[in-house]
Design a protein around this motif. Structure first.
Motif, PDB file in Angstrom:
ATOM      1  N   ASP A 229     -26.712  24.700  26.444  1.00 56.61           N
ATOM      2  CA  ASP A 229     -26.700  23.762  27.559  1.00 56.61           C
ATOM      3  C   ASP A 229     -27.215  22.419  27.085  1.00 56.61           C
ATOM      4  O   ASP A 229     -28.420  22.193  26.998  1.00 56.61           O
ATOM      5  CB  ASP A 229     -27.559  24.281  28.717  1.00 56.61           C
ATOM      6  CG  ASP A 229     -27.392  23.409  29.949  1.00 56.61           C
ATOM      7  OD1 ASP A 229     -26.569  22.467  29.905  1.00 56.61           O
ATOM      8  OD2 ASP A 229     -28.075  23.675  30.955  1.00 56.61           O
TER       9      ASP A 229
ATOM     10  N   GLN B  65     -21.645  25.846  33.741  1.00 60.09           N
ATOM     11  CA  GLN B  65     -22.949  26.194  34.291  1.00 60.09           C
ATOM     12  C   GLN B  65     -23.050  27.697  34.560  1.00 60.09           C
ATOM     13  O   GLN B  65     -24.073  28.331  34.244  1.00 60.09           O
ATOM     14  CB  GLN B  65     -23.188  25.406  35.588  1.00 60.09           C
ATOM     15  CG  GLN B  65     -24.645  25.315  35.981  1.00 60.09           C
ATOM     16  CD  GLN B  65     -25.524  24.756  34.866  1.00 60.09           C
ATOM     17  OE1 GLN B  65     -25.301  23.655  34.384  1.00 60.09           O
ATOM     18  NE2 GLN B  65     -26.507  25.539  34.418  1.00 60.09           N
TER      19      GLN B  65
ATOM     20  N   ASN C 164     -25.664  30.229  32.690  1.00 61.05           N
ATOM     21  CA  ASN C 164     -26.583  31.069  33.475  1.00 61.05           C
ATOM     22  C   ASN C 164     -26.472  32.525  33.046  1.00 61.05           C
ATOM     23  O   ASN C 164     -27.479  33.232  32.909  1.00 61.05           O
ATOM     24  CB  ASN C 164     -26.275  30.947  34.972  1.00 61.05           C
ATOM     25  CG  ASN C 164     -26.658  29.582  35.511  1.00 61.05           C
ATOM     26  OD1 ASN C 164     -27.405  28.847  34.863  1.00 61.05           O
ATOM     27  ND2 ASN C 164     -26.126  29.226  36.671  1.00 61.05           N
TER      28      ASN C 164
END
Ligand SMILES: [Zn+2]
Length: 269
Positions: free
Chosen positions: A128, A257, A261
């Motif tokens: 990320d 995203q 996660n």
């Protein structure tokens, strides 16, 4: 708009309005005797800048710290070890993103970079870094009608590198720097030294060198700035369509995203 030309207030306004940064990727490598070594870098940058006039985005200065191992045997090539090149590109994009850009689009003008960009994109999936990465090949996304217009221009073949097409395009991007009198007098055809492997579906990294050991295809003798301007206009429009698609895309950032996660919750990394 070019990053290096913006004053701070313009830069901040551009980030607020677009949040997309374009990074043109090229190379420094030999393109026959008649073209300058920065051919791909200059073409990628010119296409990106023209496209960003049609579809506004910030254009970062062109990058040459990429992948050109296939040209390592020619003088004028600048090439870094693969781990360093990937790391340097990764840090560059991270630093661009730290300024507030949430999307980065590489606009590529050097064929050899496509291998690196693809690997970079994949190897970045589980990190990320705060931005979504896209890449685009300036030669790869014209409409059928645009391709017909382009194909009708050429008086020689094959085309692929330092040929009539690429030379014309460069002449339009950077007038006055080509020495056409030094272009091959006769067309350079593929040597087909890997036909025994290709016919069996086997790939070897010297596939390009096997066909074109001088890194030149066809002949650029009939190249012209006028032909190049037609191609440049088409490629700029094609790249502008790519920029628009990236700006409007909400799916890739959301999936990025979601994927991150899931990586973070997996617990065994
Ligand atoms: Zn090139």
């Amino acid at each position: 708009m070019r990053w290096e030309h913006l004053i701070p207030s313009e830069f901040e306004k551009a980030i607020k309005e677009h949040s997309l940064c374009i990074v043109p990727t090229g190379s420094l490598e030999r393109h026959g005797e008649h073209l300058p070594l920065g051919c791909d870098m200059i073409i990628a940058h010119t296409v990106a800048c023209l496209a960003a006039e049609l579809e506004p985005a910030v254009v970062f200065p062109p990058q040459i710290l990429m992948q050109a191992h296939e040209s390592a045997c020619f003088s004028g090539t600048v090439n870094y070890p693969s781990d360093f090149a990937i790391k340097a590109f990764s840090l560059l994009l991270k630093s661009i993103a730290a300024n507030g850009f949430t999307k980065i689009l590489a606009v590529n003008g050097h064929g050899g970079n496509s291998h690196m960009l693809e690997y970079f994109a994949m190897s970045n999936l589980d990190k990320d870094e705060g931005y979504t990465f896209y890449h685009f090949n300036i030669y790869g996304s014209v409409t059928e009608e645009e391709q017909r217009v382009i194909d009708a221009l050429w008086e020689s073949s094959p085309y692929g590198h330092a040929c009539e097409m690429e030379t014309s395009l460069f002449m339009a991007c950077c007038p006055g720097k080509t020495k056409l009198s030094l272009a091959p007098k006769q067309s350079i055809e593929p040597q087909n030294r890997f036909s025994h492997l290709k016919s069996k579906g086997v790939h070897n990294a010297l596939w390009w060198y096997a066909d074109y050991p001088d890194n030149v295809t066809g002949t650029a003798l009939k190249a012209s700035e006028e032909k190049g301007k037609i191609v440049l206009d088409i490629y700029a429009k094609s790249a502008a369509r790519a920029i628009k698609a990236v700006k409007e895309d909400n799916i890739a950032p959301a999936l990025r995203q979601e994927f991150i996660n899931r990586v973070n919750n997996k617990g065994d990394l």
